[in-house]
Scaffold this motif. Structure first.
Motif, mmCIF file in Angstrom:
data_model
loop_
_atom_site.group_PDB
_atom_site.id
_atom_site.type_symbol
_atom_site.label_atom_id
_atom_site.label_comp_id
_atom_site.label_asym_id
_atom_site.label_seq_id
_atom_site.Cartn_x
_atom_site.Cartn_y
_atom_site.Cartn_z
ATOM 1 N N THR A 45 42.031 15.441 23.372
ATOM 2 C CA THR A 45 42.932 16.565 23.617
ATOM 3 C C THR A 45 43.476 16.518 25.040
ATOM 4 O OG1 THR A 45 41.824 17.982 22.008
ATOM 5 C CG2 THR A 45 43.109 19.079 23.714
ATOM 6 N N LEU A 46 42.592 16.224 26.000
ATOM 7 C CA LEU A 46 43.034 16.116 27.391
ATOM 8 C C LEU A 46 44.063 14.992 27.553
ATOM 9 C CD1 LEU A 46 39.967 16.545 29.783
ATOM 10 C CD2 LEU A 46 41.931 18.057 29.487
ATOM 11 N N SER A 47 43.783 13.849 26.962
ATOM 12 C CA SER A 47 44.699 12.713 27.081
ATOM 13 C C SER A 47 46.061 13.037 26.484
ATOM 14 C CB SER A 47 44.107 11.480 26.391
ATOM 15 O OG SER A 47 42.926 11.051 27.045
ATOM 16 N N ASN A 48 46.069 13.706 25.343
ATOM 17 C CA ASN A 48 47.333 14.076 24.703
ATOM 18 C C ASN A 48 48.108 15.073 25.561
ATOM 19 O OD1 ASN A 48 46.787 12.432 22.517
ATOM 20 N ND2 ASN A 48 45.958 14.085 21.254
ATOM 21 N N LEU A 49 47.389 16.009 26.167
ATOM 22 C CA LEU A 49 48.028 17.007 27.014
ATOM 23 C C LEU A 49 48.670 16.359 28.238
ATOM 24 C CD1 LEU A 49 48.663 19.865 27.943
ATOM 25 C CD2 LEU A 49 46.313 20.037 28.791
ATOM 26 N N PHE A 50 47.948 15.436 28.870
ATOM 27 C CA PHE A 50 48.494 14.770 30.054
ATOM 28 C C PHE A 50 49.698 13.916 29.680
ATOM 29 C CE2 PHE A 50 44.999 16.525 32.048
ATOM 30 C CZ PHE A 50 44.827 16.103 33.352
ATOM 31 N N ALA A 51 49.667 13.299 28.498
ATOM 32 C CA ALA A 51 50.797 12.494 28.037
ATOM 33 C C ALA A 51 52.022 13.370 27.792
ATOM 34 C CB ALA A 51 50.410 11.741 26.766
#
Length: 287
Positions: free
Chosen positions: A210-216
């Motif tokens: 979820t964090l990775s998707n948000l940063f992307a």
């Protein structure tokens, strides 16, 4: 000109520097005892600002927020207006709901934030600067409260401008933006002990994915990259400004094995820690 105000009950300091020819900050040496955040405004022509021995272009009428632990100097400091304050004067972490700058202007990722002022904002900031000067010269029982209020206004103005220029803001809800800021602050406070995305995701009640998707979504660096770049920045500072051995730095940054740390450092800088120190060169990724 250097104006200053101190709140006697707390030790809180606020400084305003205008046309100071010798203005700089060396965190690991003569400025170690002064825990000042800095907001610098270049009112002159384009010049070089050197931050932790990395050179950046500092364009005309641009604002640059600088951290407590950053060392910096300016090509032409006499063209700089700078506000400096410590947490006893105004703690941005405690007042984050008011100014929303934590993890964005300050305690953010490894990238420097440069905020450009258009003509209208230059005029607005000049008016604010004039009021600051008036308040510094008015020594009464509400001076500190007035200066604190003006500082808060300055931080809010710069934060709003930075957000407006930071990317596709319309696709990022305040809650999501807040998660990124909280992640950055957590990294700043814990990067020595915790090097994995999983730790920070758990603290934020999110999954690493979820964090990775948000940063992307925000066109931001990947969370792991933020952690690793923060480690590299601190390693460079310690190698450049201190006499600590590579082994001491290894353990200070939370690595268990000096060889592993050396390989990690070389992967990100192309230098071994020893070669980096011997060359006295800081390498800025992507610069």
């Amino acid at each position: 000109m250097k104006l200053s105000a101190t709140e006697q009950s707390t030790g809180g300091d606020l400084l305003l520097l205008i046309n100071e020819k010798h203005f700089d900050r060396m965190f690991f040496t003569h400025d170690r005892q002064h825990k000042y955040l800095t907001i610098a405004w270049n009112r002159g022509e384009k010049q070089i600002v050197t931050i932790d021995e990395v050179d950046y272009d500092f364009l005309p009428n641009t604002i640059l927020p600088l951290m407590v632990n950053q060392s910096f100097r300016f090509e032409r400091p006499e063209d700089i207006v700078a506000w400096q304050f410590n947490r006893d004067f105004y703690c941005i972490v405690d007042h984050d709901e008011e100014v929303s700058c934590v993890g964005f202007l300050f305690y953010g990722s490894s990238d420097q934030v440069f905020v450009t002022l258009d003509e209208a904002m230059q005029f607005k900031l000049q008016r604010l600067l004039d009021i600051f000067i008036e308040e510094f010269e008015t020594a009464d029982n509400i001076q500190i409260d007035m200066l604190r209020m003006l500082l808060k206004r300055l931080i809010i103005i710069v934060t709003r401008l930075a957000k407006a220029h930071s990317g596709p803001r319309e696709v990022l809800a305040d809650e999501k933006f807040g998660t990124i800021r909280k992640f950055n602050l957590l990294v700043e406070n814990n990067y020595r002990e915790h090097h994995t995305v999983a730790y920070y995701a758990q603290q934020l009640n999110k999954s690493p994915k979820t964090l990775s998707n948000l940063f992307a979504l925000y066109n931001h660096k990947a969370p792991l990259q933020v952690i690793q770049e923060r480690l590299i920045i601190e390693a460079k500072r310690l190698l450049y400004y201190t006499d600590k051995s590579a082994k001491e730095i290894t353990y200070e940054l939370g690595f268990d094995d000096a060889a592993y740390f050396s390989n990690f450092f070389k992967k990100h800088t192309s230098f071994s820690p020893t070669d980096f120190r011997n060359n006295k060169v800081l390498v800025a990724e992507g610069k």
